[in-house]
Write a protein that holds these residues in place. Structure first.
Motif, PDB file in Angstrom:
ATOM      1  N   TRP A 105      26.197  38.306  -4.731  1.00 53.55           N
ATOM      2  CA  TRP A 105      27.416  37.760  -4.138  1.00 53.55           C
ATOM      3  C   TRP A 105      27.071  36.591  -3.217  1.00 53.55           C
ATOM      4  CZ3 TRP A 105      29.340  36.685   0.629  1.00 53.55           C
ATOM      5  CH2 TRP A 105      30.703  36.460   0.748  1.00 53.55           C
ATOM      6  N   VAL A 106      26.011  36.736  -2.425  1.00 54.30           N
ATOM      7  CA  VAL A 106      25.611  35.666  -1.502  1.00 54.30           C
ATOM      8  C   VAL A 106      25.249  34.404  -2.276  1.00 54.30           C
ATOM      9  CG1 VAL A 106      23.948  34.983   0.264  1.00 54.30           C
ATOM     10  CG2 VAL A 106      24.816  37.324   0.215  1.00 54.30           C
ATOM     11  N   GLY A 107      24.501  34.581  -3.367  1.00 56.53           N
ATOM     12  CA  GLY A 107      24.114  33.426  -4.159  1.00 56.53           C
ATOM     13  C   GLY A 107      25.301  32.698  -4.756  1.00 56.53           C
ATOM     14  N   VAL A 108      26.274  33.460  -5.274  1.00 61.92           N
ATOM     15  CA  VAL A 108      27.463  32.829  -5.844  1.00 61.92           C
ATOM     16  C   VAL A 108      28.323  32.211  -4.742  1.00 61.92           C
ATOM     17  CG1 VAL A 108      29.561  33.227  -7.198  1.00 61.92           C
ATOM     18  CG2 VAL A 108      27.443  34.407  -7.808  1.00 61.92           C
ATOM     19  N   ARG A 109      28.413  32.871  -3.579  1.00 64.12           N
ATOM     20  CA  ARG A 109      29.212  32.312  -2.479  1.00 64.12           C
ATOM     21  C   ARG A 109      28.679  30.944  -2.064  1.00 64.12           C
ATOM     22  NH1 ARG A 109      33.217  33.323   1.476  1.00 64.12           N
ATOM     23  NH2 ARG A 109      34.085  34.556  -0.220  1.00 64.12           N
ATOM     24  N   LEU A 110      27.365  30.764  -2.090  1.00 62.66           N
ATOM     25  CA  LEU A 110      26.803  29.455  -1.762  1.00 62.66           C
ATOM     26  C   LEU A 110      27.333  28.366  -2.702  1.00 62.66           C
ATOM     27  CD1 LEU A 110      23.084  30.441  -1.049  1.00 62.66           C
ATOM     28  CD2 LEU A 110      24.783  29.705   0.623  1.00 62.66           C
ATOM     29  N   LEU A 111      27.565  28.743  -3.964  1.00 61.18           N
ATOM     30  CA  LEU A 111      28.089  27.776  -4.926  1.00 61.18           C
ATOM     31  C   LEU A 111      29.552  27.431  -4.650  1.00 61.18           C
ATOM     32  CD1 LEU A 111      26.535  29.225  -8.222  1.00 61.18           C
ATOM     33  CD2 LEU A 111      25.662  27.370  -6.775  1.00 61.18           C
TER      34      LEU A 111
END
Length: 403
Positions: free
Chosen positions: A347-353
């Motif tokens: 989730w954190v990785g996608v939120r960065l996008l």
């Protein structure tokens, strides 16, 4: 885009940056503006990274990755930059008040000008969200969802109320030693947490906690924090005290709010968030010379100047940009990093996008509502980017002592 187009864009950016640089007084302390920009953008990015809106049946609720991954708390420290904003605010306000007195400007006129610039952009936020809340309720939206959205959108206003109160008290706080409000926070926490005192006692810290960095800003104006030793003492003592409070006194490691958590360091402010702020202020003071050097670059200074010019608009509308993106995304279904629970590193990785999309939504809000900020300020409508505040010298420090 062709190479010719790229070169044309670069030349346009360079010309714009050069115009902003030419409009800036040569003696302006650009490190002050850089610190303010870092503080504002830190809060914005922090909220975008740790705030999620997830569906709980028919009701939306806020969630945070720190609920599921508390070990990420140290990373959140980079984005809790309120103390730096109050440090800069105290410095600028005490210098501004001293300058106003020297020019014979009465206190009420000085204060009216500052509060007008502070609160005029608020009218647009309150107006829009009043309409939105009424429309949602009339359409049958669950009250809990409306409450969540309105609370999220208007949460930044608590900060403005505290900042306005401290600004109004600037003539008194200009002389106050930061140890006095620090002692208040210490005793309040000792009573409410150590001796089982009432919870409401903690709200005394809403003023006292942020008074600490604000009065540090006044000490900066008086010339008491010019030596690097002062920055190192604040950084070392603040970091050590924060580590001790988290490790042995039971304070949360997260310096931001965590929905559903127990004790919060921000609601109300705790001793740990104050000591953490002292460390941040110390680091900010140590970085002043490097920032002054970095701000000699035209493009870097232009970016900082623009953030400062519309800092209130960015601050007030960043949560609305987040919610607008979340609501629009529902048209495409349940999107990861936007509507899904923040329960893993994926989730954190996608939120960065999603951050560039939030920034684009914020740019739309900025375009629509920036006029509310630029039209504030009473008679003096010059941009704050071209007003002069200079590094402290002996003459200015002496005047500040007699504010």
């Amino acid at each position: 885009m062709t190479d010719i187009g790229v070169r044309a864009v670069r030349q346009g950016v360079r010309r714009g940056a050069d115009r902003i640089g030419a409009a800036t007084p040569p003696g302006r302390d650009r490190a002050v503006d850089a610190l303010r920009a870092v503080a504002v953008l830190g809060v914005v990015l922090g909220h975008w990274l740790v705030t999620a809106l997830v569906s709980d049946g028919r009701t939306l609720r806020t969630a945070s990755p720190l609920q599921h991954m508390p070990w990420l708390a140290p990373i959140s420290w980079m984005f809790q930059t309120l103390a730096v904003f109050f440090l800069v605010g105290g410095h600028v306000a005490t210098r501004g008040h001293a300058s106003a007195r020297a020019r014979g400007v009465p206190y009420h006129q000085w204060l009216t000008g500052r509060l007008t610039r502070l609160f005029k952009p608020v009218a647009a936020v309150l107006g829009l969200w009043t309409v939105v809340a009424l429309a949602l309720l009339l359409s049958g939206t669950e009250y809990g969802t409306v409450r969540t959205l309105v609370k999220l959108a208007l949460a930044p206003l608590w900060f403005l109320l505290v900042f306005a109160g401290l600004t109004a008290a600037t003539p008194l706080l200009a002389r106050l030693n930061p140890l006095w409000p620090l002692a208040v926070v210490l005793h309040v926490d000792l009573l409410r947490l150590g001796l089982g005192g009432p919870f409401w006692l903690g709200w005394v810290n809403v003023a006292a906690a942020w008074m600490v960095p604000y009065t540090l800003g006044a000490a900066w104006t008086r010339g008491e924090l010019e030596r690097r030793r002062a920055g190192w003492i604040l950084l070392g003592a603040g970091a050590a005290a924060t580590a001790a409070l988290v490790a042995w006194a039971g304070y949360p490691a997260a310096m931001v709010g965590v929905p559903g958590g127990g004790m919060s360091n921000l609601d109300p402010p705790s001793l740990a968030v104050v000591t953490f702020g002292l460390a941040q202020c110390g680091l900010a003071l140590l970085l002043r010379e490097r920032l002054r050097h970095a701000m000699r670059r035209p493009v870097a200074w232009a970016a900082v100047a623009l953030v400062n010019l519309f800092a209130m608009t960015v601050f007030l509308w960043h949560q609305t940009a987040l919610m607008a993106t979340t609501a629009t995304g529902l048209l495409a279904g349940r999107l990861p990093g936007l509507h899904t629970p923040p329960d893993g590193l994926g989730w954190v990785g996608v939120r960065l996008l999603w951050l560039p999309v939030f920034a684009l939504a914020l740019a739309v809000c900025w375009t629509a509502f920036r006029s509310f900020e630029r039209s504030g300020g009473g008679r003096d409508r010059r941009s704050r980017v071209v007003r002069s505040h200079r590094p402290a010298d002996r003459g200015t420090a002496a005047k500040a002592r007699h504010v």
